[in-house]
Design an enzyme around this catalytic site. Structure first.
Site, PDB file in Angstrom:
ATOM      1  CG  ASP A   1      -1.990   1.005   1.186  1.00  0.00           C
ATOM      2  OD1 ASP A   1      -2.399   1.361   0.070  1.00  0.00           O
ATOM      3  OD2 ASP A   1      -2.432   1.462   2.240  1.00  0.00           O
TER       4      ASP A   1
ATOM      5  CG  ASP B   1      -4.881   0.920   4.815  1.00  0.00           C
ATOM      6  OD1 ASP B   1      -3.922   1.097   4.059  1.00  0.00           O
ATOM      7  OD2 ASP B   1      -5.941   1.537   4.736  1.00  0.00           O
TER       8      ASP B   1
END
Length: 341
Positions: A151, A340
């Site tokens: 991410d 996340d």
């Protein structure tokens, strides 16, 4: 918990999480969960469950230990008996030394303790570094990864805004001083970034006094500094306020205007983490492929990807992220997702 550097706008009826920071205004909230039901308590519980879980190698060690330990004890007892019956004097010394040597060298306890102990220590150390590992099986699988999907926000970047470039359209010292004077009254993270940057520049003057200060959520701030009407915020909002934005620098994201005239622009972005390059280099040395998979805009994603020289997919929804990872797995890759997302 959002994984994004931008503040999340809340309206009446939205859920809050303990530890959330309120940036502007005031509100009344209702406590709906306490103690073991909170987000923090659930995270702590997950770590405990992971430490108590057993991967395949742990279960294999237990199965072997169930046979190995009794066999070692029998061999030690047999050694004790042989030296008692046939050993020279002093028999007692030889008995104890030989039987103990069998136990120490075979060390059946190590087989049963080493794996769960290493899992517990590994998960604990990871948790202290902000990494939550769901179970021991995941920890074991991590050693066989061939592709790591990263991410962007908060993983490769700091997760907080920082001034990347400053473009003055008037006298730099005046522009920085006015920006500092106005932004120091705002609680917004972008305002904190501009304030920090202005303090590092030698041409910045002493902040003045602001009157009629007003903050428009998600847009910008305005106020009077002496005889000047000063605004700082997004370009579209400044245009609505009657500012001439025709000569606005393209790369900038936040602009400052004095008496309806642009005087400066700031490129405020989520800055790279200091260890991002080293981490990617270390993974590449291990033969691991890298892909950045982010929901952020193409412009922001390409900037980070170019800085780190990695492949990327931008503006990816959760469904797109899942499809991308499944595609890599279908191609035979062992994939780990970091972040996340």
């Amino acid at each position: 918990l959002t994984g994004e550097s931008e503040p999340v706008h809340k309206t009446p009826g939205d859920a809050l999480v303990g530890g959330t920071v309120n940036l502007t205004g005031a509100f009344i909230c209702t406590v709906t969960t306490t103690g073991d039901a909170t987000v923090l308590a659930r995270i702590v519980r997950r770590i405990g469950e992971a430490q108590n879980s057993k991967p395949r190698i742990g279960r294999l060690a237990d199965d072997i230990a169930a046979v190995f330990v009794p066999v070692v004890l029998l061999i030690a007892a047999f050694t004790l008996g042989v030296w008692w019956l046939f050993g020279p004097e002093p028999k007692l010394n030889y008995m104890l030394v030989t039987a103990t040597s069998v136990l120490i060298i075979a060390c059946p306890c190590a087989l049963g303790l080493a794996t769960p102990l290493s899992i517990m220590l590994g998960l604990g150390r990871a948790a202290r570094n902000g990494i939550l590992i769901a179970n021991g099986e995941a920890l074991q699988a991590a050693g066989r990864l061939t592709t790591v999907v990263l991410d962007k926000t908060g993983t490769l970047t700091k997760g907080e805004p920082e001034v990347i470039t400053f473009t003055p359209l008037a006298e730099p010292g005046v522009a920085l001083t006015l920006a500092l004077t106005l932004e120091q009254l705002s609680e917004h993270p972008v305002a904190r970034a501009i304030e920090t940057y202005a303090h590092t520049r030698p041409e910045t003057g002493t902040p003045g006094h602001v009157t009629d200060f007003e903050a428009t959520p998600g847009a910008g701030v305005s106020g009077r500094i002496g005889d000047d009407h000063v605004l700082a915020g997004h370009l579209n909002w400044l245009a609505v306020q009657g500012v001439d934005v025709s000569d606005a620098p393209e790369a900038c994201t936040i602009f400052v205007a004095q008496n309806q005239r642009l005087i400066a622009g700031f490129e405020v972005r989520d800055a790279l983490r200091k260890d991002a390059r080293q981490a990617i280099a270390a993974l590449r040395r291990r033969g691991v492929s890298i892909l950045m998979l982010t929901g952020d805009a193409e412009r922001n994603a390409s900037r980070v990807a170019n800085l780190l020289d990695i492949n990327y997919v931008a503006e990816a929804s959760p469904e797109t992220k899942l499809e991308t990872i499944r595609g890599l797995q279908a191609a035979g890759e062992r994939v780990g997702m970091v972040g996340d997302g």
